[in-house]
Design an enzyme around this catalytic site. Structure first.
Site, PDB file in Angstrom:
ATOM      1  N   LYS A  50      -7.657  -2.279 -11.070  1.00  0.00           N
ATOM      2  CA  LYS A  50      -8.601  -2.674  -9.960  1.00  0.00           C
ATOM      3  C   LYS A  50      -9.775  -1.717 -10.033  1.00  0.00           C
ATOM      4  O   LYS A  50     -11.018  -1.888  -9.749  1.00  0.00           O
ATOM      5  CB  LYS A  50      -7.999  -2.726  -8.668  1.00  0.00           C
ATOM      6  N   GLN A  94      -2.110  -1.912  -1.141  1.00  0.00           N
ATOM      7  CA  GLN A  94      -1.428  -2.470  -2.141  1.00  0.00           C
ATOM      8  C   GLN A  94       0.183  -2.721  -1.730  1.00  0.00           C
ATOM      9  O   GLN A  94       0.623  -1.901  -1.215  1.00  0.00           O
ATOM     10  CB  GLN A  94      -1.195  -1.467  -3.279  1.00  0.00           C
ATOM     11  N   ASP A 117      -8.290  -9.217   0.207  1.00  0.00           N
ATOM     12  CA  ASP A 117      -6.885 -10.027  -0.192  1.00  0.00           C
ATOM     13  C   ASP A 117      -6.939 -11.353   0.479  1.00  0.00           C
ATOM     14  O   ASP A 117      -5.947 -12.221   0.117  1.00  0.00           O
ATOM     15  CB  ASP A 117      -6.032  -9.025   0.020  1.00  0.00           C
TER      16      ASP A 117
END
Length: 286
Positions: A50, A94, A117
């Protein structure tokens, strides 16, 4: 037909790069902060990928690493600071988190405006209630990537029978919402589904997101079928594989996405797309 996420993600990358360049002419540089708790090997790899993409796009990407023993309170406090920081446009924590931290509480702590997200219940609610998916909506990365894959290859969705194997909050459920928005007829199957193989075999589009290596065999498929494989597993030899028995299924069906090189690259590129969407909204850019 091979459905290549690598190819499609590069095409989307080019358009996102242009958007970033336009924002920079207005002195706006999208900024993403990734929080990682501990050093789970898979998480280290995902976060690294990422951050590399941020660098390629020319946006700011920053990693904040917390020790595995960090408390839930410490993580909540950090997120609240990032929520208030006007220099931060996107926040990503994460997953998975250590067992002593409640993932649901963490996802709800992230501001919906910075939730790249699409895990915050406000954004999930918008996804399910949207009559039409607008360009300024933050979408769940993997499901949005799957829809983009199918559209890039001009594979029809409207009116088709779609079966999703897997009901997770990250893939199965939000993907059903996106398919419904595209006028597909959607069935979600899972570990308790009766006569699973037969239900899958009736689908025009089959999405495998069950998390079991090579679980979808030829009996689950039909020759006219399009298969999207979301699984990331290791086989008995430690080799990366999907939820679909690719060797035996790929020659039989109409189209299939490989693992690796299918859904994976799409997930990361859609995260970048969400970051740019969030940045534009925060700066009231169209």
């Amino acid at each position: 037909m091979l459905i290549s996420g690598k190819k499609v993600s590069e095409a989307i990358f080019d358009s996102l790069k242009k958007e970033v360049e336009i924002l920079k002419t207005k002195n706006i540089v999208p900024s993403l902060v990734i929080v990682r708790v501990g050093d789970d090997p898979a998480s280290v790899t995902y976060v690294g990928n990422k951050l590399k993409l941020c660098e390629r796009l020319g946006v700011n990407g920053k990693l904040i690493r917390l020790e595995p023993a960090a408390t839930q309170e410490e993580l909540v406090s950090l997120i609240n600071e990032l929520n208030k920081d006007n220099q931060v446009n996107g926040i990503l924590v994460q997953l998975p988190l250590p067992k002593h931290i409640d993932e649901t509480i963490i996802c709800q702590t992230i501001s919906p405006d910075k939730d790249v997200d699409c895990f915050n219940e406000v954004n999930v609610g918008k996804l399910w209630s949207a009559k039409k998916i607008e360009n300024n909506l933050i979408l769940p990365c993997t499901p949005a990537g799957i829809i983009q894959l199918l559209k890039y290859y001009n594979l029809n969705i409207s009116g088709e029978d779609v079966v999703i194997v897997g009901r997770s909050n990250i893939v199965g459920k939000p993907l059903a919402a996106l398919f419904l928005n595209e006028n597909a007829t959607v069935t979600i199957c899972h570990s308790r589904t009766k006569d699973l193989a037969n239900k899958c075999a009736q689908a025009k589009i089959l999405v495998a997101a069950i998390g079991k290596p090579k679980f979808i065999t030829k009996e689950f498929t039909n020759p006219n079928q399009i298969i999207i494989d979301v699984g990331i597993n290791r086989d008995e030899n430690g080799k990366l594989c999907g939820d679909v028995d690719y060797e035996n299924v790929s020659e039989y069906v109409s189209a299939i996405s490989p693992v690796p090189g299918g859904v994976g690259p799409m997930t990361i590129i859609m995260l970048s797309s969400n970051l740019i969407t969030a940045t534009k909204k925060q700066h009231h850019e169209n």
